[in-house]
Design an enzyme around this catalytic site. Structure first.
Site, PDB file in Angstrom:
ATOM      1  N   GLN A  50      39.897  45.943  63.629  1.00  0.00           N
ATOM      2  CA  GLN A  50      41.279  45.652  63.236  1.00  0.00           C
ATOM      3  C   GLN A  50      41.444  45.563  61.717  1.00  0.00           C
ATOM      4  OE1 GLN A  50      41.675  42.285  66.264  1.00  0.00           O
ATOM      5  NE2 GLN A  50      43.751  43.099  66.184  1.00  0.00           N
ATOM      6  N   CYS A  98      48.637  40.434  69.969  1.00  0.00           N
ATOM      7  CA  CYS A  98      47.568  41.039  69.185  1.00  0.00           C
ATOM      8  C   CYS A  98      48.096  41.341  67.787  1.00  0.00           C
ATOM      9  CB  CYS A  98      47.126  42.332  69.874  1.00  0.00           C
ATOM     10  SG  CYS A  98      45.816  43.203  69.022  1.00  0.00           S
ATOM     11  N   LEU A  99      47.301  41.043  66.768  1.00  0.00           N
ATOM     12  CA  LEU A  99      47.750  41.315  65.394  1.00  0.00           C
ATOM     13  C   LEU A  99      47.961  42.812  65.158  1.00  0.00           C
ATOM     14  CD1 LEU A  99      45.569  38.821  63.294  1.00  0.00           C
ATOM     15  CD2 LEU A  99      48.003  38.628  63.869  1.00  0.00           C
ATOM     16  N   HIS A 140      39.709  39.821  75.329  1.00  0.00           N
ATOM     17  CA  HIS A 140      40.660  40.589  74.521  1.00  0.00           C
ATOM     18  C   HIS A 140      39.953  41.214  73.305  1.00  0.00           C
ATOM     19  CE1 HIS A 140      44.737  41.114  72.509  1.00  0.00           C
ATOM     20  NE2 HIS A 140      43.902  41.271  71.510  1.00  0.00           N
ATOM     21  N   GLU A 141      39.147  40.404  72.606  1.00  0.00           N
ATOM     22  CA  GLU A 141      38.468  40.902  71.397  1.00  0.00           C
ATOM     23  C   GLU A 141      37.362  41.894  71.762  1.00  0.00           C
ATOM     24  OE1 GLU A 141      39.990  40.428  68.777  1.00  0.00           O
ATOM     25  OE2 GLU A 141      41.229  38.757  69.452  1.00  0.00           O
ATOM     26  N   HIS A 144      38.592  45.341  72.030  1.00  0.00           N
ATOM     27  CA  HIS A 144      38.734  46.030  70.739  1.00  0.00           C
ATOM     28  C   HIS A 144      37.425  46.722  70.343  1.00  0.00           C
ATOM     29  CE1 HIS A 144      42.736  44.972  69.396  1.00  0.00           C
ATOM     30  NE2 HIS A 144      42.538  43.677  69.576  1.00  0.00           N
TER      31      HIS A 144
HETATM   32 CO    CO Z   1      43.919  42.152  69.599  1.00  0.00          CO
END
Ligand code: CO
Length: 172
Positions: A50, A98-99, A140-141, A144
């Site tokens: 990210q 989510c960012l 969630h992470e 990614h």
């Molecule tokens: Co996220």
């Protein structure tokens, strides 16, 4: 240093991140930058991709309460390198954000109980077991690190609605 967040649909978010082999200054700077970025953007978790770094690195810092002025303490941040789920069971549904998909929140189904093995910033092996919000944040992470964003877990209908809204928002 605060880094720019890679925002959907940037193709870098599809990258499968590679394992960390050197637990050196470069890794520590990355972790510190990720922490500053996460705090500044008011996120509770962040994966290295990210901020554009395709390494299997993620951080999570869950506030103890929902209060607006809750103090975020760096020492409370979980720094997770090369994670592997060794057990996942049960199921639950919670609202996620989510960012990399700013301003969008939707219910996502996840395992409710996880066991994860990982390394810390010094390469020490650790194990974490959780059946709370942390379990969800870690899933969630972890997604990614495997090139997945949470909106890919939505139903086809919700996903279509999202894509429509997102395009509209990006134009304005
Ligand atoms: Co996220």
């Amino acid at each position: 240093m605060v880094k720019d967040i890679v925002v959907y649909p940037d193709k870098r978010l599809k990258t499968v991140s590679t394992e960390v082999t050197e637990f050196n200054e470069t890794l520590h700077t990355l972790l510190d930058d990720m922490y500053e970025t996460m705090v500044q953007k008011k996120g509770v978790g962040l994966a290295a991709i990210q901020v554009g770094v395709p390494k299997r690195v993620l951080i999570v810092n869950l506030p103890e309460s929902d209060a607006e002025d809750v103090e975020i303490i760096k020492e409370d941040t979980l720094e997770i390198i090369n994670p592997i789920f060794t057990n996942m069971e049960g199921s639950c549904k919670n609202q996620e954000g989510c960012l990399s998909v700013p301003g969008f929140y939707e219910d996502v189904e996840r395992f409710s109980h996880i066991v994860m093995e990982y390394q810390d910033r010094h390469g020490e092996k650790k194990v974490i077991e959780n059946q709370d919000f942390l379990a969800i944040a870690l899933q969630h992470e972890m997604d990614h690190l495997n090139g997945k964003v949470f909106i890919e877990k939505l139903s086809i209908l919700k996903r279509k609605k999202f894509e429509k809204e997102w395009k509209k928002r990006q134009k304005s």
